[in-house]
Design a protein around this motif. Structure first.
Motif, PDB file in Angstrom:
ATOM      1  N   THR A   1     -64.628 -14.338 -11.215  1.00  0.00           N
ATOM      2  CA  THR A   1     -63.417 -13.624 -10.812  1.00  0.00           C
ATOM      3  C   THR A   1     -62.227 -13.951 -11.698  1.00  0.00           C
ATOM      4  OG1 THR A   1     -63.044 -15.349  -9.190  1.00  0.00           O
ATOM      5  CG2 THR A   1     -64.011 -13.297  -8.401  1.00  0.00           C
ATOM      6  N   SER A   2     -62.299 -15.082 -12.421  1.00  0.00           N
ATOM      7  CA  SER A   2     -61.161 -15.388 -13.285  1.00  0.00           C
ATOM      8  C   SER A   2     -61.033 -14.360 -14.398  1.00  0.00           C
ATOM      9  CB  SER A   2     -61.307 -16.788 -13.870  1.00  0.00           C
ATOM     10  OG  SER A   2     -62.536 -16.904 -14.536  1.00  0.00           O
TER      11      SER A   2
ATOM     12  N   PHE B   1     -45.607  -8.099 -14.745  1.00  0.00           N
ATOM     13  CA  PHE B   1     -47.014  -7.787 -14.950  1.00  0.00           C
ATOM     14  C   PHE B   1     -47.287  -6.290 -14.923  1.00  0.00           C
ATOM     15  CE2 PHE B   1     -46.954 -12.047 -13.100  1.00  0.00           C
ATOM     16  CZ  PHE B   1     -47.728 -12.730 -14.013  1.00  0.00           C
ATOM     17  N   LEU B   2     -46.385  -5.534 -14.326  1.00  0.00           N
ATOM     18  CA  LEU B   2     -46.724  -4.171 -13.938  1.00  0.00           C
ATOM     19  C   LEU B   2     -45.423  -3.408 -13.707  1.00  0.00           C
ATOM     20  CD1 LEU B   2     -49.544  -3.052 -13.210  1.00  0.00           C
ATOM     21  CD2 LEU B   2     -49.015  -3.536 -10.831  1.00  0.00           C
TER      22      LEU B   2
ATOM     23  N   VAL C   1     -54.797 -10.693  -8.694  1.00  0.00           N
ATOM     24  CA  VAL C   1     -54.870 -11.021 -10.124  1.00  0.00           C
ATOM     25  C   VAL C   1     -54.050 -12.261 -10.453  1.00  0.00           C
ATOM     26  CG1 VAL C   1     -54.125 -10.265 -12.408  1.00  0.00           C
ATOM     27  CG2 VAL C   1     -55.407  -8.712 -10.943  1.00  0.00           C
ATOM     28  N   ILE C   2     -52.837 -12.311  -9.919  1.00  0.00           N
ATOM     29  CA  ILE C   2     -51.979 -13.456 -10.217  1.00  0.00           C
ATOM     30  C   ILE C   2     -52.590 -14.736  -9.681  1.00  0.00           C
ATOM     31  CG2 ILE C   2     -49.758 -14.531  -9.675  1.00  0.00           C
ATOM     32  CD1 ILE C   2     -48.523 -11.734  -9.829  1.00  0.00           C
ATOM     33  N   SER C   3     -53.188 -14.622  -8.508  1.00  0.00           N
ATOM     34  CA  SER C   3     -53.771 -15.839  -7.955  1.00  0.00           C
ATOM     35  C   SER C   3     -54.971 -16.282  -8.778  1.00  0.00           C
ATOM     36  CB  SER C   3     -54.126 -15.663  -6.482  1.00  0.00           C
ATOM     37  OG  SER C   3     -55.431 -15.162  -6.334  1.00  0.00           O
TER      38      SER C   3
ATOM     39  N   VAL D   1     -51.745 -11.245 -19.154  1.00  0.00           N
ATOM     40  CA  VAL D   1     -52.628 -10.988 -18.035  1.00  0.00           C
ATOM     41  C   VAL D   1     -53.002  -9.511 -18.055  1.00  0.00           C
ATOM     42  CG1 VAL D   1     -52.688 -10.816 -15.529  1.00  0.00           C
ATOM     43  CG2 VAL D   1     -51.745 -12.852 -16.618  1.00  0.00           C
ATOM     44  N   ASP D   2     -54.249  -9.245 -17.761  1.00  0.00           N
ATOM     45  CA  ASP D   2     -54.758  -7.890 -17.864  1.00  0.00           C
ATOM     46  C   ASP D   2     -54.723  -7.181 -16.510  1.00  0.00           C
ATOM     47  OD1 ASP D   2     -56.083  -5.577 -18.330  1.00  0.00           O
ATOM     48  OD2 ASP D   2     -58.048  -6.501 -18.657  1.00  0.00           O
ATOM     49  N   THR D   3     -53.863  -6.180 -16.411  1.00  0.00           N
ATOM     50  CA  THR D   3     -53.756  -5.475 -15.137  1.00  0.00           C
ATOM     51  C   THR D   3     -54.239  -4.039 -15.248  1.00  0.00           C
ATOM     52  OG1 THR D   3     -51.493  -4.883 -15.674  1.00  0.00           O
ATOM     53  CG2 THR D   3     -51.799  -6.837 -14.329  1.00  0.00           C
ATOM     54  N   SER D   4     -54.924  -3.763 -16.351  1.00  0.00           N
ATOM     55  CA  SER D   4     -55.263  -2.367 -16.628  1.00  0.00           C
ATOM     56  C   SER D   4     -56.220  -1.761 -15.609  1.00  0.00           C
ATOM     57  CB  SER D   4     -55.897  -2.275 -18.021  1.00  0.00           C
ATOM     58  OG  SER D   4     -57.076  -3.059 -18.052  1.00  0.00           O
ATOM     59  N   TRP D   5     -56.937  -2.604 -14.910  1.00  0.00           N
ATOM     60  CA  TRP D   5     -57.972  -2.091 -14.023  1.00  0.00           C
ATOM     61  C   TRP D   5     -57.469  -1.833 -12.603  1.00  0.00           C
ATOM     62  CZ3 TRP D   5     -59.425  -4.824  -9.651  1.00  0.00           C
ATOM     63  CH2 TRP D   5     -58.766  -6.061  -9.511  1.00  0.00           C
ATOM     64  N   LEU D   6     -56.220  -2.145 -12.342  1.00  0.00           N
ATOM     65  CA  LEU D   6     -55.725  -2.051 -10.964  1.00  0.00           C
ATOM     66  C   LEU D   6     -55.756  -0.609 -10.455  1.00  0.00           C
ATOM     67  CD1 LEU D   6     -52.642  -4.419 -10.989  1.00  0.00           C
ATOM     68  CD2 LEU D   6     -54.928  -4.850 -10.108  1.00  0.00           C
TER      69      LEU D   6
END
Lengths: 245, 245
Positions: free
Chosen positions: A83-84, B13-14, B127-129, B235-240
């Motif tokens: 999950t990381s 992040f977004l 994601v952040i966690s 950090v990769d948020t592209s999949w949200l």
DNA sequence: CGGCTACTTGACCGGTATCAATGTTAGTGG
DNA sequence: CCACTAACATTGATACCGGTCAAGTAGCCG
């Protein structure tokens, strides 16, 4: 419903709806097999898969100069691994099979879809990841601030408690398919010292060992020695969004 | 919009929608001040608040028999503290102010509602966690598998790198308002040994110290010594999930 | 000035690592 | 079924890192 590991695991925290259970089952469509010792994923490699463990043990670990390494997490059937890599494009750790095992890979789009369709499951995954984080906190404290014997005790208890989630509360013995060297990598000790501490725990009649099987003789004593706190007992799911019906 | 700490943090992040930003703004309550050394939250106490740090340093820690304790995380301005209490009704750790500081408390029940109304934000928190978890992984590896000197080096680098996010990339000195005992609690060492290692790092000309200020003289050398990996890459948020509007 | 608190230094000790040898078990091929 | 091999577990001897104890010093604040 075909047996879905992750559904079985989650349903210990929450009564799943028919819908939710089948959405989870769909995630596990393409199981893949790995042999004992095989590397499943490598530090730094681009990773856009997560894995659900169907059977067997695995662990994630970081390695340094090639010799030393730290095992971060043991992963059991029903656990969600990797999950990381959700947060980063690249894997931050190595994944290795402890025993022969069967994994169900699941790509990030599938997880995304789950977050969209089943917010309640998303929230549950969040809760579980917090529980895991807290248990990492405990490991950090254990490794940072307690003796070799306590660390071993804490590891054994953690394995026991997590097995009980799947195998019932009266479980008091576990088959541990790890070498003593691997136990050392998990606890920050040398294999030699792991061996001595296991013997001391036996001599103190806190555990007994036969082959790889560890029998917990005095759980209260172990808990006291390890200053162990069972975090999984306190998970609170009462606040989650309601089922979507 | 009055400055919402959490919206400001998440928007790093977004890009937040109008809707999301105002939902977040509604969570905010009045900032609260704490004095150096003051305890913000206590292990085991019922906790239904999270905190965003507006100014100052804080840390979370677990304490054992009253004497030994382990500092788990240092928390700087912009950080979200106490997220483990989302999953548990009770706090799993203590929160203490390192310096005088100002925190924005967030109401937990309102955060629950956020999970229901804004799944994308829930996924972002997830994601952040995970990102935080990875940095815990590195600390675990550092404490489990490296020498006292390396651990101190890793702590210094972590503080430096996190400060650069707010103070610019050419920062090479940090005021560290912690006692050597606290540094020991973070690294799993005794205060006496922390002192010796700091002196060795100075003698090796990797750092220099004046009062509480640490000047990084040889960052490459420190990174090598600590085997430090900077995880604060994007950090990769592209999949949200997509915005809901 | 006195009395904290934190930092510094030195002497010594103990827990864990390291090195090395031996025992044990499982697997493999003849 | 046995010989051979390779991991792994166990045991002992020794070294060293970091802990413990104690004393002294330096700031800091009343």
């Amino acid at each position: 419903m075909a047996d879905s590991c992750i559904a079985a695991r989650l349903s210990h925290f929450l009564a799943l709806t028919e819908e939710e259970a089948s959405a989870l089952a769909r995630l596990e469509e393409n199981p893949r097999d790995y042999r004992r010792g095989e590397m499943i994923g490598e530090q730094g490699a681009p990773a856009d898969e997560l894995f659900i463990i169907r059977s067997g043990w695995a662990y994630s670990h970081i390695s340094f100069d090639g010799e030393r390494r730290q095992i971060l997490r043991l992963e059991f059937p029903g656990d969600l691994m990797g999950t990381s890599s959700i947060a980063f494009g690249k894997a931050s750790d190595n994944l290795t099979a402890v025993t022969d095992c069967t994994l169900c890979p699941l790509d990030r789009p599938a997880l995304r879809q789950l977050f969209i369709d089943h917010c309640r499951l998303a929230a549950l995954l969040f809760v579980i990841s917090q529980a895991e984080r807290v248990s990492m906190d405990d490991r950090l404290a254990s490794i940072g601030r307690s003796s070799a014997k306590s660390r071993i005790a804490a590891l054994l208890l953690d394995i026991l408690v997590r097995f009980r989630i799947m195998h019932g509360e009266d479980l008091d013995r576990v088959e541990i398919p790890m070498t003593q060297e691997e136990i050392g990598d998990a606890t920050g000790l040398t294999p030699v010292h792991v061996n001595r501490m296991l013997q001391e725990l036996s001599r103190d009649e806190l555990i007994s060992r036969k082959k790889n099987e560890v029998h917990i003789l005095d759980e209260v004593g172990l808990v006291e020695l390890a200053e162990y706190i069972n975090r999984y007992a306190d998970v609170d799911t009462s606040w989650l969004p309601p089922p979507e019906a």
